[in-house]
Scaffold this motif. Structure first.
Motif, PDB file in Angstrom:
ATOM      1  N   LEU A  91      -2.986  22.507  20.358  1.00  0.00           N
ATOM      2  CA  LEU A  91      -3.247  22.726  18.840  1.00  0.00           C
ATOM      3  C   LEU A  91      -3.760  23.415  17.963  1.00  0.00           C
ATOM      4  CD1 LEU A  91      -5.550  20.306  20.259  1.00  0.00           C
ATOM      5  CD2 LEU A  91      -4.248  19.796  19.744  1.00  0.00           C
ATOM      6  N   GLY A  92      -4.292  24.473  18.034  1.00  0.00           N
ATOM      7  CA  GLY A  92      -4.863  25.551  16.833  1.00  0.00           C
ATOM      8  C   GLY A  92      -5.758  25.099  16.341  1.00  0.00           C
ATOM      9  N   PRO A  93      -6.285  25.357  14.547  1.00  0.00           N
ATOM     10  CA  PRO A  93      -7.043  24.510  14.181  1.00  0.00           C
ATOM     11  C   PRO A  93      -7.309  22.932  13.817  1.00  0.00           C
ATOM     12  CG  PRO A  93      -5.423  26.706  13.076  1.00  0.00           C
ATOM     13  CD  PRO A  93      -4.694  25.958  14.171  1.00  0.00           C
ATOM     14  N   ARG A  94      -7.729  22.868  13.586  1.00  0.00           N
ATOM     15  CA  ARG A  94      -7.867  21.112  13.512  1.00  0.00           C
ATOM     16  C   ARG A  94      -9.182  20.683  12.258  1.00  0.00           C
ATOM     17  NH1 ARG A  94      -8.863  23.376  18.243  1.00  0.00           N
ATOM     18  NH2 ARG A  94     -11.194  23.588  18.049  1.00  0.00           N
ATOM     19  N   LEU A  95      -8.851  21.062  11.275  1.00  0.00           N
ATOM     20  CA  LEU A  95      -9.813  20.620  11.018  1.00  0.00           C
ATOM     21  C   LEU A  95     -10.251  18.885  10.532  1.00  0.00           C
ATOM     22  CD1 LEU A  95     -11.875  21.566   8.135  1.00  0.00           C
ATOM     23  CD2 LEU A  95      -9.375  21.369   6.724  1.00  0.00           C
ATOM     24  N   ASP A  96     -11.028  18.736  10.206  1.00  0.00           N
ATOM     25  CA  ASP A  96     -11.632  17.176   9.368  1.00  0.00           C
ATOM     26  C   ASP A  96     -10.287  16.757   9.500  1.00  0.00           C
ATOM     27  OD1 ASP A  96     -13.604  19.115  10.383  1.00  0.00           O
ATOM     28  OD2 ASP A  96     -14.837  17.065   9.885  1.00  0.00           O
ATOM     29  N   GLY A  97     -10.300  15.294   9.442  1.00  0.00           N
ATOM     30  CA  GLY A  97      -9.509  14.236   8.779  1.00  0.00           C
ATOM     31  C   GLY A  97      -7.759  14.409   8.368  1.00  0.00           C
ATOM     32  N   THR A  98      -7.612  15.836   9.184  1.00  0.00           N
ATOM     33  CA  THR A  98      -6.334  16.379   8.601  1.00  0.00           C
ATOM     34  C   THR A  98      -5.446  15.846   9.867  1.00  0.00           C
ATOM     35  OG1 THR A  98      -6.487  18.344  10.332  1.00  0.00           O
ATOM     36  CG2 THR A  98      -6.807  18.879   8.067  1.00  0.00           C
ATOM     37  N   PRO A  99      -3.976  15.877  10.198  1.00  0.00           N
ATOM     38  CA  PRO A  99      -2.595  15.662  10.657  1.00  0.00           C
ATOM     39  C   PRO A  99      -3.057  16.761  11.989  1.00  0.00           C
ATOM     40  CG  PRO A  99      -1.783  15.696   8.806  1.00  0.00           C
ATOM     41  CD  PRO A  99      -3.150  16.055   8.604  1.00  0.00           C
ATOM     42  N   ALA A 100      -3.493  17.547  11.890  1.00  0.00           N
ATOM     43  CA  ALA A 100      -3.988  18.655  12.590  1.00  0.00           C
ATOM     44  C   ALA A 100      -4.880  17.716  13.966  1.00  0.00           C
ATOM     45  CB  ALA A 100      -4.278  19.604  12.310  1.00  0.00           C
ATOM     46  N   GLU A 101      -5.459  17.426  13.071  1.00  0.00           N
ATOM     47  CA  GLU A 101      -6.858  16.037  14.407  1.00  0.00           C
ATOM     48  C   GLU A 101      -6.641  15.186  14.884  1.00  0.00           C
ATOM     49  OE1 GLU A 101     -11.882  15.554  13.677  1.00  0.00           O
ATOM     50  OE2 GLU A 101     -10.193  14.482  12.138  1.00  0.00           O
ATOM     51  N   PHE A 153     -13.327   6.405  12.343  1.00  0.00           N
ATOM     52  CA  PHE A 153     -13.906   6.415  11.569  1.00  0.00           C
ATOM     53  C   PHE A 153     -13.322   7.133   9.856  1.00  0.00           C
ATOM     54  CE2 PHE A 153     -15.442   9.918  13.771  1.00  0.00           C
ATOM     55  CZ  PHE A 153     -15.251  10.514  13.059  1.00  0.00           C
ATOM     56  N   THR A 154     -13.419   7.303   8.802  1.00  0.00           N
ATOM     57  CA  THR A 154     -12.542   7.681   7.935  1.00  0.00           C
ATOM     58  C   THR A 154     -14.370   8.609   7.241  1.00  0.00           C
ATOM     59  OG1 THR A 154     -11.960   5.825   7.158  1.00  0.00           O
ATOM     60  CG2 THR A 154     -12.156   6.846   5.541  1.00  0.00           C
ATOM     61  N   ILE A 155     -13.608   9.138   7.227  1.00  0.00           N
ATOM     62  CA  ILE A 155     -14.376  10.606   6.057  1.00  0.00           C
ATOM     63  C   ILE A 155     -14.230  11.259   4.597  1.00  0.00           C
ATOM     64  CG2 ILE A 155     -15.011  12.047   8.961  1.00  0.00           C
ATOM     65  CD1 ILE A 155     -13.081  14.352   7.463  1.00  0.00           C
ATOM     66  N   ASP A 156     -15.161  11.771   3.638  1.00  0.00           N
ATOM     67  CA  ASP A 156     -14.894  12.076   2.838  1.00  0.00           C
ATOM     68  C   ASP A 156     -14.596  13.207   3.634  1.00  0.00           C
ATOM     69  OD1 ASP A 156     -16.090  10.529   1.630  1.00  0.00           O
ATOM     70  OD2 ASP A 156     -18.282  11.129   1.718  1.00  0.00           O
ATOM     71  N   GLY A 157     -12.825  13.875   3.216  1.00  0.00           N
ATOM     72  CA  GLY A 157     -12.061  15.047   3.713  1.00  0.00           C
ATOM     73  C   GLY A 157     -12.396  15.978   2.493  1.00  0.00           C
ATOM     74  N   TRP A 158     -11.602  17.188   2.679  1.00  0.00           N
ATOM     75  CA  TRP A 158     -11.409  18.174   2.312  1.00  0.00           C
ATOM     76  C   TRP A 158     -10.159  19.393   2.677  1.00  0.00           C
ATOM     77  CZ3 TRP A 158     -11.898  23.434   2.406  1.00  0.00           C
ATOM     78  CH2 TRP A 158     -12.595  24.537   1.078  1.00  0.00           C
ATOM     79  N   THR A 159      -9.095  19.397   0.867  1.00  0.00           N
ATOM     80  CA  THR A 159      -8.409  20.895   2.111  1.00  0.00           C
ATOM     81  C   THR A 159      -7.908  21.935   1.205  1.00  0.00           C
ATOM     82  OG1 THR A 159      -6.723  19.231   1.589  1.00  0.00           O
ATOM     83  CG2 THR A 159      -7.440  19.071   3.611  1.00  0.00           C
ATOM     84  N   ARG A 160      -8.355  23.110   2.246  1.00  0.00           N
ATOM     85  CA  ARG A 160      -7.432  24.022   1.142  1.00  0.00           C
ATOM     86  C   ARG A 160      -6.838  23.771   0.749  1.00  0.00           C
ATOM     87  NH1 ARG A 160     -10.860  28.252   2.465  1.00  0.00           N
ATOM     88  NH2 ARG A 160     -11.741  27.227   4.428  1.00  0.00           N
ATOM     89  N   ALA A 202     -10.281  13.667  -0.855  1.00  0.00           N
ATOM     90  CA  ALA A 202      -9.887  12.865  -0.623  1.00  0.00           C
ATOM     91  C   ALA A 202     -10.474  11.833   0.887  1.00  0.00           C
ATOM     92  CB  ALA A 202      -7.838  12.740  -0.388  1.00  0.00           C
ATOM     93  N   GLN A 203     -10.503  11.174   0.651  1.00  0.00           N
ATOM     94  CA  GLN A 203     -10.863   9.843   1.884  1.00  0.00           C
ATOM     95  C   GLN A 203      -9.815  10.431   2.914  1.00  0.00           C
ATOM     96  OE1 GLN A 203     -13.416   6.949   2.343  1.00  0.00           O
ATOM     97  NE2 GLN A 203     -13.932   8.768   1.510  1.00  0.00           N
ATOM     98  N   ALA A 204     -10.077  10.873   4.832  1.00  0.00           N
ATOM     99  CA  ALA A 204      -9.083  10.967   5.933  1.00  0.00           C
ATOM    100  C   ALA A 204      -9.661  10.359   6.581  1.00  0.00           C
ATOM    101  CB  ALA A 204      -9.624  12.468   5.766  1.00  0.00           C
TER     102      ALA A 204
END
Lengths: 467, 467
Positions: free
Chosen positions: A56-66, A90-97, A257-259
């Motif tokens: 799986l590798g990295p799994r940031l909240d709300g991303t396709p990887a998660e 559920f839906t989160i307040d997402g944030w990506t770098r 963004a919401q994710a």
């Protein structure tokens, strides 16, 4: 006289260790001792940690990887033979770098290594340039007049060092948690902090921060510890060489963004389904720079392997519920969603492993006064693993913390965190940081906890464990 | 019988340490002992290392940063009171790094951390995609049929571990030095190697490689050691899960061009200018990812501080020449330029510090048979610093190596390199990796060497040292 001195010396030399005799602990059922021995040699936990970090590798909240990780988790938990495997979305307040860099422009031009903090504002792709003003601590920033900060890039340091219980993270984490809001309130252009960590490698420690209500989001990043020390030296040399201003060009691109996210849940049904379940778990999501090995593939692997071992001994009286929480890192979203859905239902106990893979050295529990004997049995059963009896009125846990605080019973196993903050939230949080024997001691500890709490275990497993 | 056994045991237990009595070493002049004591407490070396890394930062061969470093060096060496400070310019085959990344595309998509190797071909900004084929060593790559490699991205690992003398670097450096040429000859699309290093952090080790004559340059990069181990696990899991191919997208942008460089030279004129000089130094250039603290700000700082200390004791008989070589990293350009200009002039001895700031543990010299007594005096004078007498027929040094090989006399101080390859050529080569007491032992050792070789020192300094 000599005798008096000798007595005095004896008294002095033992004073530091003086304490009451340890409590008399109850006898431990042989089935639990046998399970613990089996768990110390069981490799499922280590294998699960390897598989999660590798496949799986990295799994940031709300991303396709998660999302991919949830699918993987459902398949794996089913293959392991658990029941009722499902996702609670559920839906989160997402944030990506996005792209990020920090460069000293003058007087000593050079590149510094930085990572944006969670919920940082974006500088835009062209970045911003400003004069750097440095503070030795979050307290020093608080105390500074607004005029010293306005329009500048604030740099905040700290003095965190290694501790076994990780207690430095709370106090010395101020630059990350409060720093951005304080800097914003004082009119700063941006903030860069010394990574909240205890290593000396050029890997930045990210982590979430949340702007206080009413404060304008500003760009906020963490320099690696060697880069933070370098910036301190640059500020100091520039001041000595004629008081030249230090200017920095800072690029921290990010998006909010919401994710979609979700908790992955699996169970070992108890012999009496009417009884409240015992919940254990960790969180499946991770920060994006590493593969989330110690934070928290280790935790889900440890608790899942422990549950799997209990199941292989036969059916427990109470249901064991395993939760691989989603989106812990950006704000405990998984724990809060679980609480919203299930917080009003009684749980027999809640426990979570989310502090790496260092050995467990202390057990705390908060089962309520009428169940203190159970807490003492936990202490007795864990002692052979080198685990010190701790509090009977306290337990901890990240995702399960709010429910324990709200009055649900809990068990906390304190792990050795001496080196945890060398790797926490950095690119360096990778599988090679997990020590196999240490992780297996954790599996043995949690298997013991589950065996005690889930009640007597039936003589035969329902079906063989598939590994 | 008992007595026989006791004798036997005594013989056995000392066998491992059995050796001849140590050589009788000559007495050491008190002035040299006094200088050594002063040097152990002198802070100029540590300060110089701090200043170079802080005020200059990275100094890659042929770049504007290296040019700025030469200007800084001239000013600083003059301020320190050295004579005849000047630059000897030359042109190099330069190489600079651009954007770089490595991503596993399938079956387990994730980002890996990579750095291009020196003289890598550029992938162009859009990168290339190919199937990965893995080899456990450079020897295994050599042995593979071309058909296994053609059109693929080759991954090569190695088994380098820590050694005090750094001897693993030669043998296990094969994937970096020969790997790219071998892979190219076999038709590979590109090569990625396990970084030539001994740490477990996500900092890639760069370093130069040169394509063999007639081989087509291909993109060549070094994964960090955790990333290389991750790629090995990915290859292994993919093979076990149905033999899926592992594909990677690789971007290594770089540029090659002729570029200006130079050696910075300073002197302490001897009382007899007709005598051949004693040359010491290090290299001013560094790799671009770190600030070149251990490679090689430490070396120029150590030897310059040592020379400064000798000067503060009075004028030596022979001229001491300090050289801050340029462009060592991309191909010993500075050492070769110095050899071209001055290699035919006699030098009394050549010495260089270029292996970090770990303590000196052995002295080697190659002064020629008629000067063996001088070699023994060096051994005697250095022994109080814990330095073992080594060879009298051998000496080492990077920039000065070719001149020593060509017959010039040389002195080599072997440093403890146990941790050197944890940081070598990585972003982690920063000032915080230098231990002050260890560095000052180096200064004391080189001051001792200079005091012995530059001949009796006059009673009074010409002018006070300015620090």
């Amino acid at each position: 006289m000599i005798r008096t001195i000798a007595l005095l010396l004896a008294a002095t030399s033992t004073a530091a260790f003086a304490q009451e005799a340890p409590p008399l602990l109850p006898p431990v059922p042989p089935a639990i001792v046998a399970l613990q021995h089996a768990a110390l040699a069981d490799e499922l936990g280590y294998k699960l940690a390897e598989d999660i970090t590798t496949e799986l590798g990295p799994r940031l909240d709300g991303t396709p990887a998660e999302a991919r990780a949830r699918d993987w988790a459902v398949a794996r938990l089913r293959a392991l033979g658990f029941a009722n495997v499902h996702v609670e979305p559920f839906t989160i307040d997402g944030w990506t770098r996005g792209p990020e860099s920090a460069d000293v422009v003058a007087p000593y031009p050079q590149h510094l290594v930085i990572a944006a903090l969670g919920n940082s504002a974006s500088t835009g792709s062209r970045g911003i340039t400003g004069q750097v003003v440095g503070f030795g601590s979050e307290q020093a920033l608080e105390a500074a007049p607004d005029s010293a900060v306005r329009g500048k890039i604030v740099f905040v340091s700290h003095a965190m060092t290694r501790t076994q219980d990780g207690s430095g993270y709370g106090f010395f984490g101020g630059p990350r948690r409060q720093g951005p809001s304080v800097a914003s309130r004082k009119g700063a252009l941006a903030i860069v902090i010394r990574s909240i960590g205890t290593d000396h490698h050029r890997n930045p420690h990210s982590g979430v921060q949340t702007f206080a209500p009413g404060t304008r989001p500003i760009p906020a990043g963490a320099l690696t510890i060697p880069d933070a020390e370098q910036l301190q030296r640059i500020l100091s040399h520039a001041a000595q060489n004629g008081g030249q201003p230090v200017t920095m060009h800072l690029t921290l691109v990010s998006q909010s963004a919401q994710a979609p996210s979700g908790n992955v849940i699996a169970e070992i049904p108890g012999r009496d389904p009417s009884l409240p379940p015992v919940l254990v778990g960790g969180h499946l999501d991770s920060w994006d720079q590493g593969t989330g090995a110690i934070d928290d593939a280790a935790g889900v692997a440890i608790t899942t392997a422990a549950a799997s071992l209990v199941r292989s001994m036969g059916q427990p009286l109470r249901t064991i519920r395993i939760v691989w929480f989603g989106s812990e890192e950006l704000g405990l979203f998984g724990g809060l969603d679980y609480q919203k859905r299930h917080g009003n239902q009684p749980h027999y106990a809640l426990g979570e492993s989310d502090f790496g893979s260092g050995r467990v050295w202390k057990v705390n529990s908060k089962l309520g006064k009428p169940r203190e004997a159970e807490g003492r049995l936990l202490q007795a059963a864990l002692a052979p693993l080198g685990i010190v009896p701790g509090s009977l009125e306290d337990a901890e846990g990240s995702d399960v913390g709010p429910m324990i605080a709200a009055g649900q019973p809990g068990v906390g196993l304190s792990q050795d965190g001496t080196y945890y903050f060398d790797y926490h939230h950095t690119p360096d949080d990778t599988f090679d940081k997990i020590d196999k024997a240490d992780l297996q001691q954790n599996v043995a500890a949690w298997a013991t906890v589950l065996a005690v709490l889930a009640g007597p275990i039936g003589s035969e497993p329902k079906r063989p464990a598939q590994r």
